[in-house]
Design an enzyme around this catalytic site. Structure first.
Site, PDB file in Angstrom:
ATOM      1  N   HIS A  75     -63.493  47.210 -87.523  1.00  0.00           N
ATOM      2  CA  HIS A  75     -64.428  47.789 -88.493  1.00  0.00           C
ATOM      3  C   HIS A  75     -63.805  47.863 -89.876  1.00  0.00           C
ATOM      4  CE1 HIS A  75     -62.537  51.858 -88.251  1.00  0.00           C
ATOM      5  NE2 HIS A  75     -62.461  51.631 -86.954  1.00  0.00           N
ATOM      6  N   ASP A  77     -64.702  50.054 -92.383  1.00  0.00           N
ATOM      7  CA  ASP A  77     -64.618  51.380 -92.998  1.00  0.00           C
ATOM      8  C   ASP A  77     -63.405  52.160 -92.521  1.00  0.00           C
ATOM      9  OD1 ASP A  77     -66.008  51.455 -90.464  1.00  0.00           O
ATOM     10  OD2 ASP A  77     -66.557  53.527 -90.867  1.00  0.00           O
ATOM     11  N   ASP A 106     -56.109  51.807 -88.313  1.00  0.00           N
ATOM     12  CA  ASP A 106     -57.499  52.116 -87.943  1.00  0.00           C
ATOM     13  C   ASP A 106     -58.422  51.787 -89.118  1.00  0.00           C
ATOM     14  OD1 ASP A 106     -59.743  53.097 -86.654  1.00  0.00           O
ATOM     15  OD2 ASP A 106     -59.287  55.184 -87.103  1.00  0.00           O
ATOM     16  N   GLU A 140     -68.309  52.596 -88.514  1.00  0.00           N
ATOM     17  CA  GLU A 140     -67.850  53.062 -87.202  1.00  0.00           C
ATOM     18  C   GLU A 140     -67.392  54.508 -87.249  1.00  0.00           C
ATOM     19  OE1 GLU A 140     -64.867  53.786 -83.965  1.00  0.00           O
ATOM     20  OE2 GLU A 140     -64.631  53.897 -86.129  1.00  0.00           O
ATOM     21  N   GLU A 141     -66.730  54.884 -88.333  1.00  0.00           N
ATOM     22  CA  GLU A 141     -66.146  56.218 -88.417  1.00  0.00           C
ATOM     23  C   GLU A 141     -67.192  57.332 -88.494  1.00  0.00           C
ATOM     24  OE1 GLU A 141     -63.257  56.729 -87.746  1.00  0.00           O
ATOM     25  OE2 GLU A 141     -61.961  55.085 -88.373  1.00  0.00           O
ATOM     26  N   ASP A 166     -62.481  45.321 -78.571  1.00  0.00           N
ATOM     27  CA  ASP A 166     -62.498  46.148 -79.780  1.00  0.00           C
ATOM     28  C   ASP A 166     -61.149  46.852 -79.914  1.00  0.00           C
ATOM     29  OD1 ASP A 166     -63.421  47.390 -82.066  1.00  0.00           O
ATOM     30  OD2 ASP A 166     -64.831  48.719 -81.049  1.00  0.00           O
ATOM     31  N   HIS A 409     -56.044  58.927 -88.957  1.00  0.00           N
ATOM     32  CA  HIS A 409     -56.997  59.945 -89.436  1.00  0.00           C
ATOM     33  C   HIS A 409     -56.307  61.094 -90.178  1.00  0.00           C
ATOM     34  CE1 HIS A 409     -60.924  58.997 -87.057  1.00  0.00           C
ATOM     35  NE2 HIS A 409     -60.265  57.891 -87.375  1.00  0.00           N
TER      36      HIS A 409
END
Length: 434
Positions: A75, A77, A106, A140-141, A166, A409
């Protein structure tokens, strides 16, 4: 451009996703698309591309056969920046063999490595044996619509993937106490995510004359009851298999303990529950109260109190069972329960030839690691693809220390140059082996 320079170019674009539509920086995502075209010209020349949703991308690389197509996912984002960083999060600084930046793990790392592998294969004149699709979501986030829309586009074209891959597990160092070898964990399922709002309404009033068991007190009681009454625990098959494969590599006496535990699911479950919050989450549906609200002023009794509840549903449990558990444990008709988001756990993917291909590729590039299936705790876009494929796996082919995994994150997200280059080689081998 070198692979590292191409990766840096993508990392420097702040493609932060948000649930607030007004805060969405569409220009950043447009810039990402343009930079992707500049860094990977052969990919854009030889693969057809379909825009999905606002900024999702779906590439099609035609193989010599249309049978058993494969989907590789990542992804665009990233989550917002927080905390104090060693280097600015969008500068993509490379220092002492480490690439620093939001999205390195990520999950722009996976996206860039996939694109680089495809670009290099195209430069060598390679045509895959099977159709390859690249699905890059843009939200996605925030559990957005790009992945479901990509699924619908593939369904419309009659594409039934042989397998989907994924982001997910990694080549994890320091994964198990007493096991020095890294564990390369390939997610074969993931927990479901369901969010609830608990609410109590009352009359409110002045704080000098509070009535007993008002909205905040009832919410507090409900939270306490939930905290004291977790759902039943049971280690799923993938978790048993993970410990079965890790046990022979543990030091004594841990080796004996793990070997005994994998022969008894009940014993393994008890050990996981005693080992701390992270291991315990591998064996049960978790219920976490995450948000609270009450009165807007210190001298006002709340007329309404709410609590947000995030439930991660283990494979084998269901959303309805989890909600019924919450209702039963709270045992208060004054507490209303509203389902905000609903999601069942993903079906388990088989350990057949598709899994064996991913595992064999991993064992070739990371021969020092123990490769195993596992249950992924977090949610990914992969869960949407279970509607069109029975084989949906979650693996990020990067070596990660415990500190690196904890940086996802949060602050100081980073990857080593060596790990990133190994990831490119991993994707290349996977495509060549189709």
């Amino acid at each position: 451009m070198t692979p590292i320079a191409s990766f840096q170019a993508l990392l420097r674009i702040p493609t932060v996703s948000t649930r607030d539509a007004e805060a969405w920086d569409h220009a950043a995502f447009d810039a990402f698309h343009q930079t992707l075209r500049e860094q990977f010209p052969l990919l854009h020349k030889h693969l057809s591309v379909t825009r999905v949703g606002s900024h999702g991308l779906l590439f099609h690389w035609a193989g010599t056969s249309r049978d058993r197509p494969v989907v590789l996912m990542a992804h665009i984002d990233v989550v917002p920046v927080e905390g104090e960083w060693t280097h600015p999060p969008f500068d993509a600084v490379v220092e002492d063999g480490i690439i620093w930046g939001r999205g390195t793990l990520d999950c722009k790392g996976s996206l860039a490595a996939i694109c680089q592998a495809v670009e290099d294969l195209l430069a060598d004149g390679h045509t895959p044996a099977q159709d390859v699709w690249l699905s890059f979501g843009c939200n996605e986030e925030v559990a957005g619509d790009a992945a479901p829309l990509a699924v619908e586009e593939l369904r419309r074209r009659g594409v039934i993937p042989w397998f989907v891959l994924d982001e997910g597990g990694a080549v994890a160092h320091d994964a198990f106490p007493g096991v020095e070898k890294p564990i390369a964990v390939i997610g074969v399922t993931e927990k479901g995510v369901t969010s609830l709002e608990l609410r109590v309404d009352g009359r409110g009033g002045h704080a000098s004359t509070p009535a007993p068991l008002g909205p905040t007190a009832r919410i507090a009681r409900a939270i306490t009851r939930l905290d004291r009454s977790p759902m039943r625990a049971s280690a799923p098959d993938a978790t048993v298999e993970l410990f079965r494969r890790a046990a022979p590599h543990a030091k004594t006496p841990m080796r004996y303990a793990l070997s005994a535990a994998v022969r008894s699911r009940a014993l393994l479950t008890r050990l996981l529950l005693l080992a701390g919050p992270e291991p315990a989450a591998m064996a049960r549906t978790t219920i976490a109260v995450t948000t609270l609200s009450g009165s807007p002023a210190l001298n006002v009794v709340a007329a309404r109190a709410t609590a947000g509840v995030n439930i991660r549903i283990l494979v084998g449990d269901t959303m309805s069972e989890a909600i019924a558990h919450v209702r039963k444990v709270i045992d208060d008709p004054e507490v209303s329960i509203r389902v905000v988001d609903a999601g069942e756990p993903s079906p388990s993917s088989p350990l057949d030839e598709a899994f064996d291909l991913i595992a064999a590729t991993t064992e070739e590039h990371f021969p020092h690691a123990v490769t195993s299936p596992y249950v992924m705790m977090a949610a990914t876009d992969a869960r949407h693809f279970t509607r069109i494929s029975d084989r949906v796996y979650r693996f990020t082919p990067f070596e990660m220390t415990k500190a690196q995994r904890e940086s996802i994150h949060t602050h100081d997200e980073h990857i080593t140059v060596d790990a990133y280059l190994k990831g490119i080689a991993w994707y290349r081998t996977l495509i060549e082996r189709l």
